[in-house]
Design a protein around this motif. Structure first.
Motif, short mmCIF file in Angstrom:
data_model
loop_
_atom_site.label_atom_id
_atom_site.label_comp_id
_atom_site.label_asym_id
_atom_site.label_seq_id
_atom_site.Cartn_x
_atom_site.Cartn_y
_atom_site.Cartn_z
N THR A 2 0.98 -1.14 -0.05
CA THR A 2 -0.16 -0.19 0.02
C THR A 2 0.69 1.25 -0.10
N LEU A 3 0.93 2.00 -0.95
CA LEU A 3 1.55 3.43 -1.12
C LEU A 3 0.86 4.48 -0.22
N THR A 4 1.46 5.02 0.48
CA THR A 4 1.32 6.37 1.53
C THR A 4 2.33 7.57 1.27
N ILE A 5 1.63 8.64 1.68
CA ILE A 5 2.44 9.96 1.55
C ILE A 5 3.24 9.83 2.72
N PRO A 6 4.75 9.82 2.55
CA PRO A 6 5.71 9.71 3.70
C PRO A 6 5.56 10.97 4.81
N GLY A 7 5.56 10.20 5.96
CA GLY A 7 5.59 11.16 7.13
C GLY A 7 3.98 11.38 7.55
N PHE A 8 3.03 11.02 6.79
CA PHE A 8 1.70 11.40 7.31
C PHE A 8 1.07 10.15 7.96
N ASP A 9 0.31 10.51 8.93
CA ASP A 9 -0.46 9.57 9.76
C ASP A 9 -1.65 9.02 9.00
N TYR A 10 -2.02 7.96 9.01
CA TYR A 10 -3.56 7.46 8.45
C TYR A 10 -4.56 7.12 9.49
N GLN A 11 -5.61 7.44 8.84
CA GLN A 11 -6.87 6.92 9.47
C GLN A 11 -8.06 6.90 9.12
N ARG A 12 -8.92 6.30 9.61
CA ARG A 12 -10.51 6.07 9.19
C ARG A 12 -11.33 6.99 10.19
N ARG A 46 0.52 13.97 -3.02
CA ARG A 46 1.69 13.73 -2.13
C ARG A 46 3.04 14.77 -1.92
N GLN A 47 3.38 15.35 -3.24
CA GLN A 47 4.27 16.23 -3.33
C GLN A 47 3.89 17.63 -2.94
N VAL A 48 2.70 17.97 -3.02
CA VAL A 48 2.16 19.11 -2.48
C VAL A 48 1.74 19.26 -1.02
N ALA A 49 1.31 17.97 -0.57
CA ALA A 49 1.31 17.82 0.96
C ALA A 49 2.29 17.92 1.42
N ASP A 281 4.72 24.51 -7.94
CA ASP A 281 4.08 25.99 -8.47
C ASP A 281 2.57 25.82 -7.96
N VAL A 282 1.89 24.85 -7.83
CA VAL A 282 0.69 24.38 -7.01
C VAL A 282 0.74 24.86 -5.52
N ALA A 283 1.98 24.38 -4.93
CA ALA A 283 2.11 24.53 -3.60
C ALA A 283 2.23 26.13 -3.30
N LYS A 284 2.99 26.74 -4.38
CA LYS A 284 3.37 28.20 -4.12
C LYS A 284 1.82 28.78 -4.14
N ALA A 285 1.10 28.53 -5.19
CA ALA A 285 -0.30 29.07 -5.35
C ALA A 285 -1.25 28.97 -4.21
N LEU A 286 -0.86 28.02 -3.73
CA LEU A 286 -1.99 27.61 -2.48
C LEU A 286 -1.53 28.60 -1.40
N ARG A 287 0.07 28.60 -1.22
CA ARG A 287 0.32 29.29 -0.08
C ARG A 287 -0.14 30.84 -0.45
N GLU A 288 -0.10 31.23 -1.53
CA GLU A 288 -0.39 32.67 -2.03
C GLU A 288 -1.79 32.86 -1.61
N LEU A 289 -2.78 31.91 -1.81
CA LEU A 289 -4.16 31.96 -1.55
C LEU A 289 -4.43 32.17 -0.04
#
Length: 300
Positions: A2-12, A46-49, A281-289
């Motif tokens: 199962t693939l995950t986002i490294p460093g993130f915790d998972y829960q339901r 995964r990368q933006v997060a 670029d997407v992360a930058k745009a979200l930070r600006e928002l």
């Protein structure tokens, strides 16, 4: 594996009767929820997060009907309406301790985000939409030969049975078509991520079709009501969009101005899966928002 986002915790997290979402949570600070599109899962962020988690609490769920989240039976159009799916996300935020949060969505996730902003303006502080038009406008601009690019919208709008059987006959061909045709940089979606998307989509054909079918029925009705009553997005809104207007002959920014009072609209050179093709670029745009001032009711 199962693939995950490294460093993130998972829960339901339970968000409605009989519906729990698979959720990845990472970082700390002001919250932002990231919603994926079709035919993907939360992994598209995964990368933006990972970038945003440096100074925000980042919440990445699989939408109802997708990925490892629950897939309730499509007993009527409301089960997968964007109104219902938006309520899931509001309930998710509250379950994690956040009464207010920023929300960004791509593709189907953007439609859920838009509906959340319209239905729950007291909850959504900032809103970002990546590469969609609001549902009502999408149907209005799709016409003639140019509408062939959206053939899947018409296929999955059909009554239950036919689209599910057709897609099930060659699911990897069907879902893989979009991963290939909508990506400018094939390396943006590595083989293991692509395989995860295809496996998740194969397991979710009925609910994915139900999501799209709702957008041809009840979601349009909800948008029509908002247009007739003047309900608009009143929080800061950022839109990142490919140059659809050149291909389909409409003014995307003009359409968005009809829905959002505080709008930043950018036409971008990336492919549809922009969170994967241009994550910085997407992360930058979200930070600006997120730096834009939020005006609550009664404030000037």
């Amino acid at each position: 594996m199962t693939l995950t986002i490294p460093g993130f915790d998972y829960q339901r997290v339970t968000v409605a009767d009989g519906v729990s979402l698979n959720v990845a949570v990472g970082g700390s600070g002001a919250p932002i929820v990231l919603l994926h599109g079709f035919p993907q899962t939360h992994l598209c962020w995964r990368q933006v997060a990972a970038d945003l988690a440096a100074d925000h609490t980042v919440i990445c769920p699989d939408l109802r009907g997708y990925g490892d989240s629950d897939k309730p039976d499509d007993v009527d159009d409301s089960v997968y309406s964007k109104r219902t799916m938006a309520a899931d996300i509001v309930a998710l935020g509250r379950a994690l301790g956040f009464e207010r949060f920023a929300l960004a969505g791509h593709d189907r996730g953007a439609l859920v985000a838009i509906r959340a902003g319209l239905d729950h303006p007291e909850v959504i502080t900032h809103l970002a939409s990546l590469d969609v038009l609001p549902t009502l406008d999408m149907w209005e601009v799709m016409q003639g030969r140019s509408a062939a690019v959206g053939f899947h919208l018409y296929l999955m709008a059909q009554a239950a049975g036919l689209p599910e059987q057709l897609i099930a006959g060659a699911p990897d061909v069907f879902f893989g078509h979009f991963l290939d045709a909508w990506t400018q940089d094939p390396e943006a979606i590595p083989a293991d991520i692509r395989a995860a998307y295809l496996a998740a989509s194969r397991a979710a054909i009925p609910s994915i079709v139900a999501d799209y079918r709702a957008s041809a029925t009840i979601d349009v009705e909800h948008d029509e009501t908002d247009r007739s009553t003047g309900n608009r997005l009143r929080m800061p809104v950022s839109v990142l969009q490919q140059d659809w207007g050149a291909a389909l002959g409409f003014d995307a920014a003009g359409i968005w101005r009809g829905w959002a009072e505080n709008l930043t609209h950018a036409t971008v050179p990336w492919g549809h899966f922009m969170a994967e093709e241009a994550p910085a670029d997407v992360a930058k745009a979200l930070r600006e928002l997120l730096t834009r001032r939020v005006v609550r009711p009664g404030q000037q």
